[in-house]
Each structure stands twice: as C-alpha cells, then as structure tokens.
Design a protein around this motif. Structure first.
Motif, PDB file in Angstrom:
ATOM      1  N   PRO A  26       0.880  -1.435  -0.042  1.00 56.00           N
ATOM      2  CA  PRO A  26      -0.097  -0.115   0.119  1.00 56.00           C
ATOM      3  C   PRO A  26       0.725   1.358   0.157  1.00 56.00           C
ATOM      4  O   PRO A  26       0.257   2.259  -0.777  1.00 56.00           O
ATOM      5  CB  PRO A  26      -0.851  -0.156   1.297  1.00 56.00           C
ATOM      6  N   GLU A  27       1.844   1.326   0.610  1.00 56.18           N
ATOM      7  CA  GLU A  27       2.992   2.498   0.443  1.00 56.18           C
ATOM      8  C   GLU A  27       3.299   2.744  -0.791  1.00 56.18           C
ATOM      9  O   GLU A  27       3.439   3.905  -1.384  1.00 56.18           O
ATOM     10  CB  GLU A  27       4.222   2.218   1.279  1.00 56.18           C
ATOM     11  N   MET A  28       3.550   1.420  -1.657  1.00 59.89           N
ATOM     12  CA  MET A  28       4.215   1.664  -3.080  1.00 59.89           C
ATOM     13  C   MET A  28       3.105   2.230  -3.849  1.00 59.89           C
ATOM     14  O   MET A  28       3.336   3.131  -4.587  1.00 59.89           O
ATOM     15  CB  MET A  28       4.743   0.254  -3.428  1.00 59.89           C
ATOM     16  N   THR A  29       1.692   1.468  -3.877  1.00 58.92           N
ATOM     17  CA  THR A  29       1.054   2.085  -4.637  1.00 58.92           C
ATOM     18  C   THR A  29       0.361   3.431  -4.303  1.00 58.92           C
ATOM     19  O   THR A  29       0.007   4.251  -5.073  1.00 58.92           O
ATOM     20  CB  THR A  29      -0.386   1.257  -4.710  1.00 58.92           C
ATOM     21  N   GLY A  30       0.732   3.749  -3.141  1.00 57.50           N
ATOM     22  CA  GLY A  30       0.321   5.329  -2.478  1.00 57.50           C
ATOM     23  C   GLY A  30       1.598   6.249  -3.284  1.00 57.50           C
ATOM     24  O   GLY A  30       1.027   7.194  -3.766  1.00 57.50           O
ATOM     25  N   VAL A  53       6.593   5.109 -17.427  1.00 56.80           N
ATOM     26  CA  VAL A  53       7.065   4.054 -18.249  1.00 56.80           C
ATOM     27  C   VAL A  53       8.418   3.668 -17.803  1.00 56.80           C
ATOM     28  O   VAL A  53       9.324   4.368 -17.704  1.00 56.80           O
ATOM     29  CB  VAL A  53       7.123   4.134 -19.791  1.00 56.80           C
ATOM     30  N   ASP A  54       8.720   2.399 -17.256  1.00 59.82           N
ATOM     31  CA  ASP A  54      10.014   2.060 -16.898  1.00 59.82           C
ATOM     32  C   ASP A  54      11.172   1.886 -18.063  1.00 59.82           C
ATOM     33  O   ASP A  54      10.766   1.011 -18.616  1.00 59.82           O
ATOM     34  CB  ASP A  54       9.946   0.730 -16.045  1.00 59.82           C
ATOM     35  N   ALA A 236      -1.666   0.121 -22.977  1.00 60.98           N
ATOM     36  CA  ALA A 236      -3.161  -0.475 -22.340  1.00 60.98           C
ATOM     37  C   ALA A 236      -3.064  -1.315 -21.203  1.00 60.98           C
ATOM     38  O   ALA A 236      -3.648  -1.251 -20.145  1.00 60.98           O
ATOM     39  CB  ALA A 236      -3.733  -1.335 -23.449  1.00 60.98           C
ATOM     40  N   MET A 237      -1.885  -2.297 -21.045  1.00 59.74           N
ATOM     41  CA  MET A 237      -1.819  -2.970 -19.694  1.00 59.74           C
ATOM     42  C   MET A 237      -1.088  -2.131 -18.835  1.00 59.74           C
ATOM     43  O   MET A 237      -1.264  -2.438 -17.550  1.00 59.74           O
ATOM     44  CB  MET A 237      -0.939  -4.086 -20.198  1.00 59.74           C
ATOM     45  N   ILE A 238      -0.198  -1.189 -19.183  1.00 61.83           N
ATOM     46  CA  ILE A 238       0.464  -0.486 -18.239  1.00 61.83           C
ATOM     47  C   ILE A 238      -0.671   0.605 -17.493  1.00 61.83           C
ATOM     48  O   ILE A 238      -0.590   0.905 -16.444  1.00 61.83           O
ATOM     49  CB  ILE A 238       1.778   0.262 -18.837  1.00 61.83           C
ATOM     50  N   MET A 239      -1.494   1.033 -18.289  1.00 61.62           N
ATOM     51  CA  MET A 239      -2.598   1.863 -17.461  1.00 61.62           C
ATOM     52  C   MET A 239      -3.212   0.943 -16.649  1.00 61.62           C
ATOM     53  O   MET A 239      -3.954   1.381 -15.601  1.00 61.62           O
ATOM     54  CB  MET A 239      -3.335   2.473 -18.699  1.00 61.62           C
ATOM     55  N   HIS A 250       4.303  -5.653 -14.832  1.00 66.13           N
ATOM     56  CA  HIS A 250       5.703  -5.876 -14.551  1.00 66.13           C
ATOM     57  C   HIS A 250       5.943  -5.453 -13.249  1.00 66.13           C
ATOM     58  O   HIS A 250       5.325  -4.742 -12.330  1.00 66.13           O
ATOM     59  CB  HIS A 250       6.710  -5.253 -15.753  1.00 66.13           C
ATOM     60  N   THR A 251       7.267  -5.761 -12.699  1.00 63.04           N
ATOM     61  CA  THR A 251       7.502  -5.144 -11.604  1.00 63.04           C
ATOM     62  C   THR A 251       8.279  -3.898 -11.694  1.00 63.04           C
ATOM     63  O   THR A 251       9.321  -3.385 -12.417  1.00 63.04           O
ATOM     64  CB  THR A 251       8.963  -6.322 -11.009  1.00 63.04           C
ATOM     65  N   GLU A 252       7.552  -2.791 -10.648  1.00 59.24           N
ATOM     66  CA  GLU A 252       8.008  -1.574 -10.872  1.00 59.24           C
ATOM     67  C   GLU A 252       9.282  -1.275 -10.563  1.00 59.24           C
ATOM     68  O   GLU A 252       9.786  -2.047  -9.462  1.00 59.24           O
ATOM     69  CB  GLU A 252       6.794  -0.698  -9.978  1.00 59.24           C
ATOM     70  N   ALA A 253      10.031  -0.455 -11.126  1.00 56.63           N
ATOM     71  CA  ALA A 253      11.388   0.043 -11.032  1.00 56.63           C
ATOM     72  C   ALA A 253      11.265   0.899  -9.493  1.00 56.63           C
ATOM     73  O   ALA A 253      11.232   2.337  -9.812  1.00 56.63           O
ATOM     74  CB  ALA A 253      12.000   0.713 -11.951  1.00 56.63           C
TER      75      ALA A 253
END
Length: 393
Positions: A26-30, A53-54, A236-239, A250-253
């Motif tokens: 939740p901290e990351m998505t915040g 975009v990573d 589309a998937m990144i959104m 994907h794993t966020e950088a």
C-alpha cells in the motif's frame, strides 16, 4: 554541462537510496498515485493517465508509438533533427507508412507546412519532438493538437529535453500523448519516462488491449483492435497496472519511481514559473558569454531551447582536444554533435541542477582557458561579465 544527462539533484539521489517496497505494498501504490498527481502540472494537464514508463526516455517514446500505431497506419513526422529521425526509425520498425515534413537542422518546421502536410497525407498520427537537443531548437506547439484533431489524427510530442525546463502545456496545446525523461531539466537519472495520455488516446489504445494469458481477469476484457506489438511497452496493460485494477504487468522500478517522485517535488517546490525563468536565464547567459568570446552561436535565436546552446567550433581549433581539456583540467563535460553537425559544433547545456549561475560562469571561464590553450585569440575575460549582464546582474 552537456545536452544531458546532467548531474542529478542531491535530493533525488538521497530518495533513490530508500529501501525497496513490493509493487503492491500500500505504501508503494500510494507513491504511484502521488507520482500521477505530481506530474499533471508538470505536463500542463488534468489527464487521468499521467504516469511512468519504466526505462529511459526512449522507452516512453517507443511505448507511445507502438501503442498508438498499428502496421500500415499513416504517420506524419515533423522532422528537424536527429530525434525526428529517431521517430521515423521506431515507426519503421512498427510497420507504419511514414510521411515527413522537414526543416534544415537549426530551424523549425513552419506551422503552415505542418498543416499542408496533414491535408496531403491524412495521417492517423502526427508526431514531433518539442526540443531537439541535436539542433538546440524548440518546435512551437501552440495549436498543434487542435490542428491534428480537426483532421481526425492523434498527436504525439516527445518532450524529453524540455520537460521541467520549458513550459509543457499538453491540455492547452491539445496534444494527445506527451513523453519525457528525468535526466535533463528534471534533474534526475535516466531510467524513467514520465508520460501523459489524453482520454481520447486512452480509448484508442484500449481498443487494442490484449491481456497476456497468465494474468487474465474477469474484470479486464480484450479490445477489438490489433494487438499492440510489444508486451513490455503495451500502454493498455501499463494503464491497468497504474489504475485501481493494479494489473500485474511488470515489477515496478522502485528506486526510479522514488527518483521521479522527488524530481517532481523539487521542481514543484521551486515553482514552475521560477524553474522556467532559471533555465531561460541560464541559456541567455551561456549564449551571451559564448558570443563575447567571439564565437558564433548555431541556429535560429527565435526558436532556441533555453537549456542547450550550440556553438560553432572555430576552424583553427581541435574540438575534441578542447572537450578533453575541459574534462581533464576542469571536470566539466560539454557535448559533441551528431549527423551533419558532427565536428562542427559543441553543445553546452545548463539544465536541471546545473541551470545555475555559478556553473554557467565556471563553464564559460573554463572554455575560454581551453580555447586559449589551443591558440585561439579571444578577448580574455569578456565572457563572464557578458554572462552576468545577460543573467540580470
């Protein structure tokens, strides 16, 4: 002090040293939601789909183009330098039918020429660079998006070299997609590409959504259009990843997200108008100092980027020897050039953390000394006072 990357802001480097978080913590998505909100004013937009975009700035460019353009689509490229040519390179790999409207390096493309080219080729997308560091020119974009929409075309702008240093007005320009990078005026490292996508473009991209089999969910349906030709750059998937759906794309950088967040906090903390003014003063001071040395500045003054200045290398001077001396003796890097300008001009940047009075003055004084070492006759000591006067001192 080249055309980028430049020194990162110390606050950004400190932010990158924070511990990693899981991508759905939740901290990351915040933090992801904060990044979306922070970059909207920087892009000059209220677009919901403002995110990252990573990858380096080119990742943002490729994600935008591969997600908006299908093989066989007609795309008009506004080309006035190396990075306009890059757009044609990427589009060619996608399989687009490429049309161009061009200007010589050192100039920009007149608006009426763009309009005539749109009426000639009826493109599905019109793509341009805002500031092309290869030529140091900034393409005027007032009315660009509206012109494209009136013709039924989508619009794309690469603002890698100008975001954070010159005004980006995605909504006022009416542009559908704008991408950037951290490593220039935003004062960060390369490795993350901010992007903003209009609702109109998001609907177009959504029609091409094809979710990979291993992460299919009942609440996410495929589109009816042709599948986007890249999995990693599938907007589309990144959104869906950046939305409340949190599609596991994907794993966020994580460290780069921290960097992007802090870049935006630094810029907004200073204030956008103040940031733009600082870059404008830096560019004006650099240009004045170069001219005071007796050097000839490259390109059209009316359309010069505020953060990069091109200057002709004198005929009697070994340009690479000067660059080497600048680096070895003063620990200052200035840029070489590409294509038809290679070996003919240097490119000096003053952007982000380096758009500072003392850094401009030190660069000019060092260049003066290195030119003297090459036997170039110049008015000794004239550059710094001229730069100070241009700054407003």
């Amino acid at each position: 002090m080249g055309p980028g990357p430049v020194n990162a802001h110390p606050r950004v480097l400190r932010a990158m040293s924070a511990d990693l978080l899981g991508q759905f913590d939740p901290e990351m998505t915040g933090y992801m939601n904060q990044v979306m909100a922070l970059y909207r004013p920087i892009f000059g937009t209220t677009n919901q789909w403002t995110m990252l975009v990573d990858g380096t700035a080119r990742a943002g460019i490729e994600a935008a183009l591969v997600s908006m353009v299908a093989p066989g689509d007609v795309v008009l490229v506004v080309n006035f330098g190396r990075f306009g040519l890059l757009l044609t390179e990427i589009l060619g790999r996608i399989g687009a039918v490429i049309e161009t409207v061009e200007a010589p390096w050192g100039e920009v493309v007149p608006f009426d020429a763009i309009e005539a080219a749109i009426h000639r080729c009826h493109p599905k997308l019109v793509a341009t660079i805002h500031g092309d560091t290869s030529t140091t020119m900034a393409q005027p974009l007032e009315g660009f998006g509206e012109l494209c929409r009136a013709a039924g075309a989508l619009s794309y702008v690469d603002a890698t070299a100008t975001i954070g240093g010159m005004e980006i007005a995605a909504d006022r320009w009416g542009v559908d997609v704008v991408t950037g990078g951290l490593q220039k005026c935003l004062g960060g490292p390369s490795g993350s590409a901010p992007i903003t996508i209009s609702d109109r473009a998001a609907q177009h991209i959504g029609k091409r959504r094809h979710v990979e089999q291993g992460i299919r969910r009942d609440d996410i349906t495929d589109g009816v259009g042709p599948r986007i030709g890249s999995n990693y750059f599938d907007l589309a998937m990144i959104m869906d990843y950046w939305s409340e759906k949190r599609l596991n794309h994907h794993t966020e950088a994580t460290s780069m997200l921290y960097a992007a967040r802090e870049c935006a906090r630094v810029v907004l903390g200073e204030g956008l108008d103040a940031t733009f003014a600082r870059h404008a003063k830096s560019g004006a001071a650099m240009t004045a100092g170069l001219r005071a040395m007796g050097l000839t500045v490259f390109g059209d003054d009316r359309y010069r980027m505020t953060n990069v200045t091109g200057v002709y290398i004198p005929d009697s001077v070994d340009g690479e020897a000067v660059r080497t001396a600048m680096r070895d003796l003063f620990e200052i890097e200035i840029g070489t050039a590409f294509g038809p300008l290679q070996g003919r001009i240097w490119r000096l940047g003053a952007m982000g953390y380096n758009a500072a009075k003392h850094k401009v003055l030190l660069t000019l004084a060092a260049l003066e000394a290195c030119l003297r070492m090459q036997g170039f006759a110049l008015p000794l000591g004239a550059a710094v006072p001229a730069a100070l006067e241009a700054w407003g001192q």
